[in-house]
Design a protein around this motif. Structure first.
Motif, mmCIF file in Angstrom:
data_model
loop_
_atom_site.group_PDB
_atom_site.id
_atom_site.type_symbol
_atom_site.label_atom_id
_atom_site.label_comp_id
_atom_site.label_asym_id
_atom_site.label_seq_id
_atom_site.Cartn_x
_atom_site.Cartn_y
_atom_site.Cartn_z
ATOM 1 N N SER A 15 0.824 -1.220 0.000
ATOM 2 C CA SER A 15 0.000 0.000 0.000
ATOM 3 C C SER A 15 0.857 1.268 0.000
ATOM 4 C CB SER A 15 -0.941 0.003 1.211
ATOM 5 O OG SER A 15 -0.186 0.019 2.400
ATOM 6 N N GLN A 16 2.086 1.169 0.484
ATOM 7 C CA GLN A 16 2.946 2.367 0.571
ATOM 8 C C GLN A 16 4.053 2.352 -0.474
ATOM 9 O OE1 GLN A 16 4.281 2.619 4.665
ATOM 10 N NE2 GLN A 16 2.168 2.605 5.407
ATOM 11 N N LEU A 17 3.976 1.396 -1.382
ATOM 12 C CA LEU A 17 5.103 1.211 -2.302
ATOM 13 C C LEU A 17 5.028 2.109 -3.529
ATOM 14 C CD1 LEU A 17 7.631 -0.489 -3.075
ATOM 15 C CD2 LEU A 17 6.067 -2.047 -4.259
ATOM 16 N N ASP A 18 6.166 2.759 -3.779
ATOM 17 C CA ASP A 18 6.359 3.381 -5.084
ATOM 18 C C ASP A 18 7.602 2.688 -5.636
ATOM 19 O OD1 ASP A 18 6.507 5.011 -7.288
ATOM 20 O OD2 ASP A 18 7.529 6.638 -6.221
ATOM 21 N N ARG A 19 8.750 3.037 -5.047
ATOM 22 C CA ARG A 19 9.988 2.326 -5.355
ATOM 23 C C ARG A 19 10.787 2.260 -4.062
ATOM 24 N NH1 ARG A 19 14.627 2.338 -9.460
ATOM 25 N NH2 ARG A 19 16.380 2.231 -8.034
ATOM 26 N N ARG A 20 11.297 1.108 -3.765
ATOM 27 C CA ARG A 20 12.063 0.946 -2.525
ATOM 28 C C ARG A 20 13.357 0.210 -2.832
ATOM 29 N NH1 ARG A 20 12.368 -0.634 3.205
ATOM 30 N NH2 ARG A 20 12.519 -2.900 3.314
ATOM 31 N N ASP A 21 14.491 0.892 -2.535
ATOM 32 C CA ASP A 21 15.795 0.234 -2.657
ATOM 33 C C ASP A 21 16.121 -0.349 -1.301
ATOM 34 O OD1 ASP A 21 16.366 0.945 -5.365
ATOM 35 O OD2 ASP A 21 16.636 3.006 -4.662
ATOM 36 N N THR A 22 16.320 -1.637 -1.250
ATOM 37 C CA THR A 22 16.539 -2.266 0.038
ATOM 38 C C THR A 22 17.532 -3.405 -0.127
ATOM 39 O OG1 THR A 22 15.396 -3.356 1.892
ATOM 40 C CG2 THR A 22 14.441 -3.700 -0.265
ATOM 41 N N MET A 23 17.593 -4.264 0.871
ATOM 42 C CA MET A 23 18.581 -5.328 0.846
ATOM 43 C C MET A 23 17.925 -6.622 1.312
ATOM 44 S SD MET A 23 22.219 -5.103 2.777
ATOM 45 C CE MET A 23 23.253 -4.312 1.588
ATOM 46 N N VAL A 83 -4.361 -5.247 9.724
ATOM 47 C CA VAL A 83 -3.594 -4.095 10.191
ATOM 48 C C VAL A 83 -2.149 -4.188 9.702
ATOM 49 C CG1 VAL A 83 -2.921 -2.738 12.208
ATOM 50 C CG2 VAL A 83 -5.048 -4.074 12.253
ATOM 51 N N GLU A 84 -1.767 -3.217 8.895
ATOM 52 C CA GLU A 84 -0.384 -3.132 8.407
ATOM 53 C C GLU A 84 0.373 -2.226 9.361
ATOM 54 O OE1 GLU A 84 -1.036 -1.551 4.497
ATOM 55 O OE2 GLU A 84 -1.840 -3.449 3.742
ATOM 56 N N VAL A 85 1.169 -2.809 10.224
ATOM 57 C CA VAL A 85 1.802 -2.028 11.285
ATOM 58 C C VAL A 85 2.961 -1.195 10.742
ATOM 59 C CG1 VAL A 85 2.975 -2.163 13.525
ATOM 60 C CG2 VAL A 85 1.048 -3.688 13.022
ATOM 61 N N GLY A 86 3.625 -1.674 9.684
ATOM 62 C CA GLY A 86 4.739 -0.912 9.115
ATOM 63 C C GLY A 86 6.071 -1.509 9.505
ATOM 64 N N ILE A 87 7.119 -0.704 9.297
ATOM 65 C CA ILE A 87 8.477 -1.242 9.383
ATOM 66 C C ILE A 87 9.190 -0.839 10.671
ATOM 67 C CG2 ILE A 87 9.445 0.756 8.196
ATOM 68 C CD1 ILE A 87 11.259 -1.177 6.673
ATOM 69 N N VAL A 88 9.921 -1.766 11.245
ATOM 70 C CA VAL A 88 10.812 -1.450 12.371
ATOM 71 C C VAL A 88 12.172 -2.063 12.066
ATOM 72 C CG1 VAL A 88 11.180 -1.541 14.875
ATOM 73 C CG2 VAL A 88 8.839 -1.718 13.976
ATOM 74 N N ARG A 89 13.206 -1.226 11.969
ATOM 75 C CA ARG A 89 14.548 -1.778 11.724
ATOM 76 C C ARG A 89 15.184 -2.165 13.058
ATOM 77 N NH1 ARG A 89 19.514 -0.155 7.895
ATOM 78 N NH2 ARG A 89 17.812 -0.243 6.415
ATOM 79 N N VAL A 90 15.763 -3.341 13.109
ATOM 80 C CA VAL A 90 16.370 -3.814 14.348
ATOM 81 C C VAL A 90 17.781 -4.321 14.057
ATOM 82 C CG1 VAL A 90 16.039 -5.244 16.399
ATOM 83 C CG2 VAL A 90 14.060 -4.616 15.040
ATOM 84 N N GLN A 91 18.720 -3.909 14.876
ATOM 85 C CA GLN A 91 20.112 -4.380 14.734
ATOM 86 C C GLN A 91 20.217 -5.722 15.439
ATOM 87 O OE1 GLN A 91 22.509 -2.486 13.129
ATOM 88 N NE2 GLN A 91 21.056 -0.824 12.770
ATOM 89 N N VAL A 198 21.299 -7.643 10.888
ATOM 90 C CA VAL A 198 20.358 -6.518 10.814
ATOM 91 C C VAL A 198 19.106 -6.982 10.077
ATOM 92 C CG1 VAL A 198 19.952 -4.141 10.067
ATOM 93 C CG2 VAL A 198 22.274 -4.864 10.637
ATOM 94 N N CYS A 199 17.944 -6.620 10.634
ATOM 95 C CA CYS A 199 16.721 -7.011 9.937
ATOM 96 C C CYS A 199 15.687 -5.900 9.993
ATOM 97 C CB CYS A 199 16.159 -8.302 10.530
ATOM 98 S SG CYS A 199 15.757 -8.226 12.269
ATOM 99 N N GLU A 200 14.686 -6.031 9.141
ATOM 100 C CA GLU A 200 13.537 -5.143 9.207
ATOM 101 C C GLU A 200 12.326 -6.014 9.480
ATOM 102 O OE1 GLU A 200 14.982 -1.123 7.094
ATOM 103 O OE2 GLU A 200 14.194 -2.627 5.732
ATOM 104 N N VAL A 201 11.546 -5.569 10.450
ATOM 105 C CA VAL A 201 10.444 -6.374 10.937
ATOM 106 C C VAL A 201 9.140 -5.703 10.539
ATOM 107 C CG1 VAL A 201 9.393 -7.286 13.034
ATOM 108 C CG2 VAL A 201 11.873 -7.164 12.858
ATOM 109 N N TRP A 202 8.229 -6.513 9.990
ATOM 110 C CA TRP A 202 6.934 -6.010 9.550
ATOM 111 C C TRP A 202 5.840 -6.749 10.317
ATOM 112 C CZ3 TRP A 202 7.378 -2.441 5.521
ATOM 113 C CH2 TRP A 202 8.555 -2.480 4.748
ATOM 114 N N PRO A 203 5.402 -6.205 11.462
ATOM 115 C CA PRO A 203 4.277 -6.863 12.137
ATOM 116 C C PRO A 203 2.994 -6.651 11.331
ATOM 117 C CG PRO A 203 5.489 -5.383 13.633
ATOM 118 C CD PRO A 203 5.919 -5.062 12.231
ATOM 119 N N TRP A 204 2.127 -7.630 11.359
ATOM 120 C CA TRP A 204 0.869 -7.560 10.598
ATOM 121 C C TRP A 204 -0.201 -8.312 11.399
ATOM 122 C CZ3 TRP A 204 -2.290 -11.390 8.533
ATOM 123 C CH2 TRP A 204 -3.215 -10.976 7.572
#
Ligand SMILES: [Fe+2]
Length: 277
Positions: A15-23, A83-91, A198-204
């Protein structure tokens, strides 16, 4: 090669995507929207990666998965709020993020007066199994006293939990639904491994809650996860040890032991600390 390359991972919220450069697992990737209901994921060498759009997220893989992305049947229930909670980056290691999500014993100490409270710190006996059908880790008959089990809860309740690990960096939790006795709320943790540490967490979530605003539902879950983040970023060792000899088993971490065994059995070792060769 690590078997985790052939698994599916969340890499964006559609829903929030246009272009995302990630890993993803150390490789640069680009996730882009293509029209109203399609996305494209490209590796740094120009290779088009497989794509799935499910549970509000874009999923991809660096390899060639021999199975579909796991099913969450509750996602199709029209009475639930998704519910799309969004992104949380965690080391932290992506496997550590999942293991922490499976841990009940930390509730009174990390989510004090919300998901747990002293003196209710004891984890009662529950059941853990690796289900051959679907090849998933399941913990069932988990019970825990919670002062504020969900945004929709008014007062403390004994909450029932079930945990499911259908993929190495994803977990789905089912918990008693305060406004609808007998039904389960669904809270999932989708983890994108950026690197091994390192990760990115997407709770839903797929909840029964007709009264809370979407903003309140998102804020409640973000608050819970930010409490976890400070714990996760201080774990030693940073990577998840898969050598069972290093652990002193207690009832509370039976799920963690089953998860580690299952990871090891499948050679899901990205983010794991392996015994010296
Ligand atoms: Fe937590």
């Amino acid at each position: 090669m690590n078997a985790m390359r052939d698994e599916w991972y969340p890499v964006a919220l559609f829903s929030q995507l246009d272009r995302r450069d990630t890993m993803l697992m150390g490789e640069n990737i680009t996730v882009a929207r293509v029209g109203a209901d399609e996305a494209k994921v490209t590796a740094s060498d120009g290779r088009a990666l497989p794509v799935r759009l499910r549970y509000g997220h874009v999923w991809t893989s660096l390899g060639t998965p021999d199975h579909e992305l796991f099913d969450i049947p509750e996602a199709a229930d029209p009475e639930r709020r998704l519910v799309e909670v969004g992104i949380v980056r965690v080391q932290c290691s992506p496997l550590r993020a999942v293991e922490n999500f499976l841990d009940i014993a930390h509730f009174p100490f990390v989510h004090t007066d919300i998901l747990g409270a002293e003196p209710h710190t004891e984890v009662a006996n529950y059941k853990v199994e690796i289900r051959e059908e679907g090849d998933e880790v399941w913990a069932t008959q988990v019970k825990f006293y919670q002062p504020q089990a969900a945004k929709s809860a008014s007062g403390g309740i004994d909450t029932d939990y079930m945990y499911r690990v259908p993929a190495p960096t994803c977990s789905v939790l089912y918990k008693s639904c305060p406004p609808r006795p007998g039904e389960w709320d669904v809270i999932a943790l989708f983890v994108q491994p950026l690197t091994e540490e390192v990760c990115e967490v997407w709770p839903w979530m797929a909840l029964f809650d007709d009264t809370s605003s979407m903003t309140d539902l998102i804020q409640f879950q973000q608050m819970i996860f930010l409490q976890d983040r400070s714990i996760l970023e201080n774990q030693i060792p940073a990577r998840l040890p898969l050598d069972p000899g290093k652990e002193i088993p207690t009832r509370a971490d039976m799920t963690s032991i089953a998860y580690r065994r299952w990871l090891k059995r499948h050679n899901y070792t990205y983010g794991a600390q392996l015994v010296a060769q």
